[in-house]
Design a protein around this motif. Structure first.
Motif, short mmCIF file in Angstrom:
data_model
loop_
_atom_site.label_atom_id
_atom_site.label_comp_id
_atom_site.label_asym_id
_atom_site.label_seq_id
_atom_site.Cartn_x
_atom_site.Cartn_y
_atom_site.Cartn_z
N GLU A 1 0.83 -1.22 0.00
CA GLU A 1 0.00 0.00 0.00
C GLU A 1 0.86 1.26 0.00
O GLU A 1 0.65 2.18 -0.80
CB GLU A 1 -0.93 -0.02 1.22
CG GLU A 1 -2.02 -1.07 1.08
CD GLU A 1 -2.67 -1.51 2.38
OE1 GLU A 1 -3.67 -2.24 2.32
OE2 GLU A 1 -2.18 -1.13 3.47
N GLU A 2 1.85 1.28 0.90
CA GLU A 2 2.69 2.48 0.94
C GLU A 2 3.49 2.64 -0.35
O GLU A 2 3.68 3.74 -0.85
CB GLU A 2 3.63 2.46 2.15
CG GLU A 2 4.42 3.77 2.23
CD GLU A 2 5.24 3.95 3.49
OE1 GLU A 2 5.24 3.05 4.35
OE2 GLU A 2 5.88 5.01 3.61
N ARG A 3 3.93 1.50 -0.91
CA ARG A 3 4.72 1.58 -2.14
C ARG A 3 3.91 2.20 -3.28
O ARG A 3 4.38 3.10 -3.97
CB ARG A 3 5.24 0.20 -2.54
CG ARG A 3 6.01 0.26 -3.83
CD ARG A 3 7.31 -0.47 -3.90
NE ARG A 3 7.94 -0.84 -2.67
CZ ARG A 3 8.61 -1.98 -2.50
NH1 ARG A 3 8.71 -2.83 -3.50
NH2 ARG A 3 9.20 -2.25 -1.36
N VAL A 4 2.69 1.72 -3.47
CA VAL A 4 1.90 2.26 -4.58
C VAL A 4 1.49 3.71 -4.29
O VAL A 4 1.49 4.55 -5.20
CB VAL A 4 0.68 1.37 -4.89
CG1 VAL A 4 -0.17 1.96 -6.00
CG2 VAL A 4 1.14 -0.04 -5.28
N ALA A 5 1.18 4.03 -3.02
CA ALA A 5 0.85 5.42 -2.68
C ALA A 5 2.03 6.33 -3.03
O ALA A 5 1.85 7.42 -3.59
CB ALA A 5 0.51 5.55 -1.19
N ALA A 6 3.25 5.88 -2.73
CA ALA A 6 4.44 6.68 -3.03
C ALA A 6 4.63 6.84 -4.54
O ALA A 6 4.93 7.92 -5.04
CB ALA A 6 5.68 6.05 -2.40
#
Lengths: 426, 194
Positions: free
Chosen positions: A69-74
């Motif tokens: 989740e954090e990777r795609v948000a970034a």
């Protein structure tokens, strides 16, 4: 420690992932567990009441999924994200936060056939009414706005013909109407287009396609841009009003610019249940690490194949925005300068029968219903992905009976062209 | 200070240096954001003081309520204001009468008063507006990443397993404020329209 912005490829490898606190494992571990122990009763109550950060149960959140989740948000430039079981599940979860029965949302007519079907039939039974607009005619979006409109939904690069949508023009319509713009960025991936930079408020992906990239794991993700003000006019009560499930918490007030992602998690995923398996999250994360390398190769191969097809005597037309003669070429240069994606269509002079013949003769291209795989894929949309549409709707969505869709993989382009040449030639 | 987009190093510097925090408008009601933030910051080791004239004589998580900033018996490093934008100025004016002055005045998510901020900054007080210290602490330490939030930080070091009362490292490599610039721009546009 210094405030510098790493490049896209660095984020694709590192964002969200840190060596495991207990073991020091460098690759993200697969936390294959349903549940997580609490420190004590107070800790449990704090987690259930949304007062503390932490893990409860994998249907609500999981540490492997959180890295994804954090990777795609970034990569998308959003404030937060939520991973779910599929792109279709993501669409249900998004609209559940925005629409009440009897409300409307406007959707571009050129969409993945599965989305057209989901919006037309499944969502109708929830009382969520889709109103179609033509992405080639921005005014058709303005005309479709009513007091019950709660969102606008488009694809950045539209299935099946790879047409490019004017995201900024449609975001202007959404802002004027006071509704969020949702962009399905599956066919572009953030490597080619970052819709938030062009005015999107919510980005949705089928992770199954280019982000995962290897045709092995289903997944979907919702990215919150943090740009939309949910508090005005009580129009979005899931976000602005006290939630009885959480003792009267107002999500926007409590979570600010990532309240939409939290709503999707604690009101959508928690209650509807389409959780992503941590194993799939791991597979997709591994895929994302090579997204920039793969996506460029996909695009370079697609351009070479499209050029070959455009020059072939058996081909009537090629719809690929990377070709200078294409209707969408100027939009592609603006929105996707690194490449116009790797999914496109072409039609054969021999019509439907020639298409069937081609598919049967191809030896490297796989005949199946997916896109965004390392392998090159071919399908006849009118009889498969878009088969639930009537004939007029098929043509309007770019999936007429003479159309063949390709998803170009990362093999050597010479081999792909040779395969098409032998299949077209005989 | 540009109050539309704070550099991570500015927020990090504040959260790494302050020890005592007076929370104006702290609520004993456990579904109010001020209650969560108070509890979280206390658990991360800050010396928390609840300020709310309506609850004097009671305690918040073992800390006695005081009626006003003037009633606090020790120097305060930071004042965290949980009030609407229209109630900020009197709190800032009261803060400016304290001796010693606070080092930081922080206004919660949704609260912003540029005139009050300018007044505080003119005497050397650092100001943060429209942010939550709990969210910023969770973001910079990456603790909040458990909720799928973009921490905008990276680290190749092994993460500590957080426990109650433990201060987490905020000193991760920052991705900068730039990558959620869309959200910052939207907040700025909203301020300009209102």
């Amino acid at each position: 420690m210094s405030d510098r912005l790493p490049g896209f490829s660095t984020l694709a490898v590192h964002a969200g992932a840190q060596p495991d606190p207990t073991t020091g494992a460098r690759a993200t571990p697969i936390y294959q567990t349903t549940s997580f122990v609490f420190n004590d009763a107070d800790h449990a109550a704090s987690l259930f009441g949304l007062q503390a950060f932490g893990n409860i149960y994998t249907r609500i959140g999981n540490p492997t999924n959180a890295v994804l989740e954090e990777r795609v948000a970034a990569l998308e430039g959003g404030t937060a994200a939520l991973a779910v079981a599929s792109g279709h599940a993501a669409q249900v979860v998004i609209l559940q936060q925005l629409l009440q029965p009897g409300d409307e949302f406007i959707a571009a007519r050129k969409l993945y056939g599965g989305s057209i079907n989901q919006f037309t039939h499944a969502f109708k039974s929830f009382g969520w009414n889709v109103v179609w607009a033509d992405p080639d005619d921005i005014a058709s979006f303005e005309r479709a706005v009513t007091p019950r409109t709660k969102a606008i939904f488009i694809e950045s690069i539209a299935n099946p013909a790879g047409s490019i949508t004017d995201i900024e023009a449609i975001s202007t319509v959404a802002r004027k109407a006071g509704v969020p713009l949702i962009v399905d960025n599956t066919l572009a991936s953030p490597y080619l287009i970052r819709p938030i930079d062009h005015g999107a408020d919510i980005v949705v992906h089928s992770l199954t396609k280019f982000l995962g990239g290897h045709g092995n794991s289903l997944g979907g993700i919702i990215v919150d841009a943090g740009t939309f003000d949910w508090s005005t006019g009580g129009k979005y009560p899931m976000l602005s009003e006290p939630r009885p499930e959480y003792h009267g918490i107002r999500l926007q007030e409590t979570f600010g610019n990532f309240a939409f992602a939290i709503a999707c998690r604690v009101l959508g995923l928690r209650d509807l249940g389409p959780a992503l398996s941590p194993f799939n999250a791991f597979m997709i994360l591994t895929g994302i690490e090579t997204l920039p390398l793969r996506m460029q190769k996909h695009c370079d191969n697609a351009k070479a194949v499209a050029e070959f097809l455009a020059g072939h005597p058996a081909v009537a037309s090629v719809s690929y925005a990377g070709l200078p003669s294409d209707k969408y070429h100027q939009l592609a240069r603006k929105y996707a300068p690194k490449g116009a994606g790797a999914v496109f269509t072409f039609s054969l002079k021999g019509g439907y029968d020639a298409g069937v013949n081609l598919v049967s003769k191809l030896q490297l291209f796989s005949h199946l219903a997916n896109v965004g795989d390392t392998r090159s894929l071919v399908i006849h949309p009118a009889s498969t992905t878009h088969s639930q549409l009537d004939d007029a709707a098929k043509v309007k969505s770019g999936a007429g009976p003479d159309v063949v869709r390709l998803s170009i993989g990362i093999e050597d382009k010479e081999d792909l062209i040779a395969d098409l040449e032998q299949a077209l030639g005989a | 200070m540009n109050h539309d987009a704070y550099p991570d190093n500015y927020i990090r510097g504040i959260l790494n240096s302050v020890k005592s925090i007076a929370m104006v408008g702290a609520s004993p009601v456990n579904v109010r954001p001020s209650y969560f933030a108070f509890k979280y910051l206390a658990q991360r080791g800050y010396d928390m003081i609840p300020v709310n004239p309506g609850h004097v004589g009671k305690e918040l998580l073992g800390k006695p309520f005081v009626a006003s900033l003037a009633d606090i018996d020790r120097p305060i490093d930071m004042i965290d204001i949980f009030r609407n934008s229209s109630h900020i100025m009197p709190v800032v004016e009261e803060a400016l009468t304290l001796d010693p002055l606070p080092k930081v005045i922080w206004m919660q998510l949704g609260a912003r008063d540029d005139a009050a901020a300018a007044k505080a900054e003119s005497v050397g007080i650092k100001v943060v507006m429209n942010r939550c210290p709990k969210i910023e602490y969770g973001r910079l330490s990456s603790e909040i990443s458990w909720m799928g939030v973009n921490s905008r930080t990276l680290s190749s070091k092994r993460a500590p397993a957080p426990t109650q009362g433990m201060r987490l490292s905020l000193n991760r490599m920052s991705v900068g404020g730039g990558d959620t610039a869309a959200s910052d721009r939207a907040a700025k546009n909203k301020t300009e329209q209102s």
